[in-house]
Design a protein around this motif. Structure first.
Motif, PDB file in Angstrom:
ATOM      1  N   PRO A   8      11.655 -16.406 -37.666  1.00 30.25           N
ATOM      2  CA  PRO A   8      11.846 -17.855 -37.615  1.00 30.25           C
ATOM      3  C   PRO A   8      11.645 -18.407 -36.208  1.00 30.25           C
ATOM      4  CG  PRO A   8      13.762 -16.713 -38.555  1.00 30.25           C
ATOM      5  CD  PRO A   8      12.918 -15.702 -37.866  1.00 30.25           C
ATOM      6  N   GLY A   9      11.348 -19.684 -36.162  1.00 28.19           N
ATOM      7  CA  GLY A   9      11.447 -20.409 -34.912  1.00 28.19           C
ATOM      8  C   GLY A   9      12.887 -20.832 -34.690  1.00 28.19           C
ATOM      9  N   TRP A  10      13.073 -21.944 -34.001  1.00 23.02           N
ATOM     10  CA  TRP A  10      14.428 -22.416 -33.694  1.00 23.02           C
ATOM     11  C   TRP A  10      14.967 -23.167 -34.909  1.00 23.02           C
ATOM     12  CZ3 TRP A  10      16.047 -25.957 -28.990  1.00 23.02           C
ATOM     13  CH2 TRP A  10      17.451 -25.877 -28.835  1.00 23.02           C
ATOM     14  N   VAL A  11      15.835 -22.499 -35.644  1.00 26.17           N
ATOM     15  CA  VAL A  11      16.434 -23.071 -36.846  1.00 26.17           C
ATOM     16  C   VAL A  11      17.760 -23.712 -36.465  1.00 26.17           C
ATOM     17  CG1 VAL A  11      17.276 -22.609 -39.172  1.00 26.17           C
ATOM     18  CG2 VAL A  11      15.329 -21.313 -38.269  1.00 26.17           C
ATOM     19  N   LEU A  12      17.915 -24.982 -36.795  1.00 25.59           N
ATOM     20  CA  LEU A  12      19.100 -25.723 -36.355  1.00 25.59           C
ATOM     21  C   LEU A  12      20.276 -25.525 -37.302  1.00 25.59           C
ATOM     22  CD1 LEU A  12      17.607 -29.025 -34.933  1.00 25.59           C
ATOM     23  CD2 LEU A  12      18.118 -26.872 -33.773  1.00 25.59           C
ATOM     24  N   THR A  13      20.881 -24.345 -37.198  1.00 24.79           N
ATOM     25  CA  THR A  13      22.155 -24.106 -37.862  1.00 24.79           C
ATOM     26  C   THR A  13      23.248 -24.865 -37.122  1.00 24.79           C
ATOM     27  OG1 THR A  13      22.623 -22.189 -36.480  1.00 24.79           O
ATOM     28  CG2 THR A  13      21.386 -21.792 -38.513  1.00 24.79           C
ATOM     29  N   GLN A  14      24.430 -24.916 -37.711  1.00 25.51           N
ATOM     30  CA  GLN A  14      25.533 -25.603 -37.038  1.00 25.51           C
ATOM     31  C   GLN A  14      25.857 -24.928 -35.716  1.00 25.51           C
ATOM     32  OE1 GLN A  14      26.860 -28.555 -38.245  1.00 25.51           O
ATOM     33  NE2 GLN A  14      27.600 -28.575 -36.123  1.00 25.51           N
ATOM     34  N   ARG A  15      25.761 -23.612 -35.656  1.00 20.89           N
ATOM     35  CA  ARG A  15      26.019 -22.881 -34.404  1.00 20.89           C
ATOM     36  C   ARG A  15      25.040 -23.326 -33.314  1.00 20.89           C
ATOM     37  NH1 ARG A  15      27.722 -18.154 -31.879  1.00 20.89           N
ATOM     38  NH2 ARG A  15      26.117 -17.043 -30.705  1.00 20.89           N
ATOM     39  N   GLN A  16      23.772 -23.426 -33.663  1.00 23.00           N
ATOM     40  CA  GLN A  16      22.788 -23.851 -32.672  1.00 23.00           C
ATOM     41  C   GLN A  16      23.073 -25.270 -32.188  1.00 23.00           C
ATOM     42  OE1 GLN A  16      20.296 -21.727 -31.471  1.00 23.00           O
ATOM     43  NE2 GLN A  16      21.460 -20.239 -32.675  1.00 23.00           N
ATOM     44  N   ARG A  17      23.423 -26.138 -33.127  1.00 20.92           N
ATOM     45  CA  ARG A  17      23.728 -27.526 -32.749  1.00 20.92           C
ATOM     46  C   ARG A  17      24.941 -27.590 -31.814  1.00 20.92           C
ATOM     47  NH1 ARG A  17      21.318 -31.391 -36.059  1.00 20.92           N
ATOM     48  NH2 ARG A  17      20.265 -30.595 -37.915  1.00 20.92           N
ATOM     49  N   ASP A  18      25.938 -26.768 -32.108  1.00 20.95           N
ATOM     50  CA  ASP A  18      27.170 -26.809 -31.325  1.00 20.95           C
ATOM     51  C   ASP A  18      26.988 -26.247 -29.917  1.00 20.95           C
ATOM     52  OD1 ASP A  18      28.484 -27.905 -33.491  1.00 20.95           O
ATOM     53  OD2 ASP A  18      29.402 -26.018 -34.128  1.00 20.95           O
ATOM     54  N   LEU A  19      26.135 -25.228 -29.774  1.00 13.96           N
ATOM     55  CA  LEU A  19      26.081 -24.481 -28.518  1.00 13.96           C
ATOM     56  C   LEU A  19      24.884 -24.811 -27.624  1.00 13.96           C
ATOM     57  CD1 LEU A  19      27.231 -20.943 -29.732  1.00 13.96           C
ATOM     58  CD2 LEU A  19      28.570 -22.680 -28.539  1.00 13.96           C
ATOM     59  N   TRP A  20      23.710 -25.022 -28.225  1.00 12.72           N
ATOM     60  CA  TRP A  20      22.514 -25.039 -27.383  1.00 12.72           C
ATOM     61  C   TRP A  20      21.533 -26.181 -27.653  1.00 12.72           C
ATOM     62  CZ3 TRP A  20      23.443 -19.931 -29.692  1.00 12.72           C
ATOM     63  CH2 TRP A  20      24.230 -19.135 -28.870  1.00 12.72           C
ATOM     64  N   ALA A  21      21.703 -26.926 -28.724  1.00 15.38           N
ATOM     65  CA  ALA A  21      20.701 -27.921 -29.114  1.00 15.38           C
ATOM     66  C   ALA A  21      20.925 -29.241 -28.396  1.00 15.38           C
ATOM     67  CB  ALA A  21      20.718 -28.116 -30.628  1.00 15.38           C
ATOM     68  N   THR A  22      20.708 -29.232 -27.080  1.00 11.87           N
ATOM     69  CA  THR A  22      20.788 -30.470 -26.318  1.00 11.87           C
ATOM     70  C   THR A  22      19.542 -31.311 -26.588  1.00 11.87           C
ATOM     71  OG1 THR A  22      19.640 -29.562 -24.406  1.00 11.87           O
ATOM     72  CG2 THR A  22      22.034 -29.265 -24.491  1.00 11.87           C
TER      73      THR A  22
ATOM     74  N   GLU B 156      17.476 -32.506 -24.542  1.00 15.77           N
ATOM     75  CA  GLU B 156      16.383 -32.046 -23.679  1.00 15.77           C
ATOM     76  C   GLU B 156      15.760 -30.766 -24.221  1.00 15.77           C
ATOM     77  OE1 GLU B 156      19.175 -34.639 -21.689  1.00 15.77           O
ATOM     78  OE2 GLU B 156      19.496 -32.680 -22.659  1.00 15.77           O
ATOM     79  N   ALA B 157      16.606 -29.827 -24.668  1.00 16.77           N
ATOM     80  CA  ALA B 157      16.084 -28.569 -25.203  1.00 16.77           C
ATOM     81  C   ALA B 157      15.319 -28.799 -26.506  1.00 16.77           C
ATOM     82  CB  ALA B 157      17.231 -27.586 -25.438  1.00 16.77           C
ATOM     83  N   LEU B 158      15.836 -29.667 -27.352  1.00 12.89           N
ATOM     84  CA  LEU B 158      15.152 -29.973 -28.610  1.00 12.89           C
ATOM     85  C   LEU B 158      13.800 -30.624 -28.360  1.00 12.89           C
ATOM     86  CD1 LEU B 158      18.156 -31.311 -30.714  1.00 12.89           C
ATOM     87  CD2 LEU B 158      16.924 -29.160 -31.083  1.00 12.89           C
ATOM     88  N   ALA B 159      13.755 -31.550 -27.422  1.00 18.18           N
ATOM     89  CA  ALA B 159      12.499 -32.234 -27.130  1.00 18.18           C
ATOM     90  C   ALA B 159      11.464 -31.267 -26.563  1.00 18.18           C
ATOM     91  CB  ALA B 159      12.748 -33.376 -26.147  1.00 18.18           C
ATOM     92  N   ALA B 160      11.904 -30.373 -25.677  1.00 23.71           N
ATOM     93  CA  ALA B 160      10.975 -29.410 -25.093  1.00 23.71           C
ATOM     94  C   ALA B 160      10.414 -28.471 -26.158  1.00 23.71           C
ATOM     95  CB  ALA B 160      11.675 -28.615 -23.989  1.00 23.71           C
ATOM     96  N   HIS B 161      11.278 -28.035 -27.074  1.00 24.18           N
ATOM     97  CA  HIS B 161      10.798 -27.149 -28.134  1.00 24.18           C
ATOM     98  C   HIS B 161       9.866 -27.895 -29.089  1.00 24.18           C
ATOM     99  CE1 HIS B 161      10.978 -23.371 -30.358  1.00 24.18           C
ATOM    100  NE2 HIS B 161      10.977 -24.104 -31.451  1.00 24.18           N
TER     101      HIS B 161
END
Length: 258
Positions: free
Chosen positions: A192-206, A208-213
């Motif tokens: 998979p690529g970057w799958v936005l699970t709740q964990r990802q949203r809570d910890l790393w999905a800023t 800026e990071a989402l836009a860059a990806h």
């Protein structure tokens, strides 16, 4: 745009399926997806999943079998697989989904933390495959789907033990496909690529990071757990009967594999 409902795969109706980490994130979407196909699903997880099991029973009239345990405890992993086989018949579809993408740097890793990360991200994959191989062969064959990640294909920094494990999962998949192919057991990986699970949203999905990806994706929609369901069902079913030893990338078009 919503993810379309997966196609129907009649051969999955009644199949005995085992999913690691099947009560949360991508794993929960997979449990839901297999139940919708009529499969008999068992899953292992560390946290209590009673509420999730109840929701699945209400939705499908077919509750998954939750087996509490830690996949890094190989004895418990083996016993959970045996319990699943006793309840649903020999496991003929194994999905190694559970992983831990803890962020870390080269200098932070200790021998103990390395062992802990590889235990969940690689060791458990190997021993679950080992545990089901004989019964799958006796049943006439089966399908193993191992979750890898595009993280190592991208050369991402920030979690070297995780990327090393995912590269190894692809290698393990290819080796086991060769070894188990004569017994009609297919072994494939999904990256998979970057799958936005709740964990990802809570910890790393800023933002800026989402836009860059997103700039790197060809398809301009973030991946969600449901986006992994149809590809896994395809690899589990006879629709992919002559596919083995492959790593299927599902990332919205970030990496190229040709």
């Amino acid at each position: 745009m919503q993810t379309p409902a997966p196609a129907r795969f009649p051969d999955l109706d009644g199949a005995s399926v085992f999913i690691t980490g099947g009560g949360a994130g991508i794993g929960a979407a997979l449990t839901d997806g297999f139940l919708a196909q009529g499969a008999r699903v068992a899953f292992i997880g560390r946290s209590d999943a009673g509420d999730f099991v109840g929701r699945m029973q209400e939705r499908h009239g077919n509750a998954p079998l939750f087996l509490q345990g830690d996949i890094t405890d190989t004895d418990r992993l083996r016993s959970a697989l045996a319990e699943a086989a006793e309840a649903h018949g020999p496991v003929t579809i194994l999905v190694n989904n559970a992983a831990h993408d803890l962020r870390h740097t080269l200098r932070e890793v200790t021998p103990d933390s390395w062992d802990a990360l590889l235990a969940v991200n690689l060791k458990a994959y190997f021993f679950s495959c080992q545990a089901v191989a004989d019964a799958m062969a006796a049943a006439g064959g089966g399908a193993i789907i191992n979750f890898s990640s595009i993280s190592y294909m991208m050369g991402n920094a920030g979690y070297p033990a995780y990327t090393a494990a995912n590269a190894a999962i692809t290698g393990l998949t290819r080796s086991l496909a060769r070894e188990l192919g004569p017994e009609n057991i297919r072994v494939n990986a999904i990256a998979p690529g970057w799958v936005l699970t709740q964990r990802q949203r809570d910890l790393w999905a800023t933002p800026e990071a989402l836009a860059a990806h997103m700039d790197r994706q060809c398809l301009k929609r973030h991946l969600m757990p449901d986006d992994m369901v149809a590809p896994v069902l395809f690899l589990a079913s006879q629709a992919s009967a002559m596919m083995t030893g492959q790593c299927m990338v599902v990332d919205g078009g970030v990496v190229g594999t040709g």
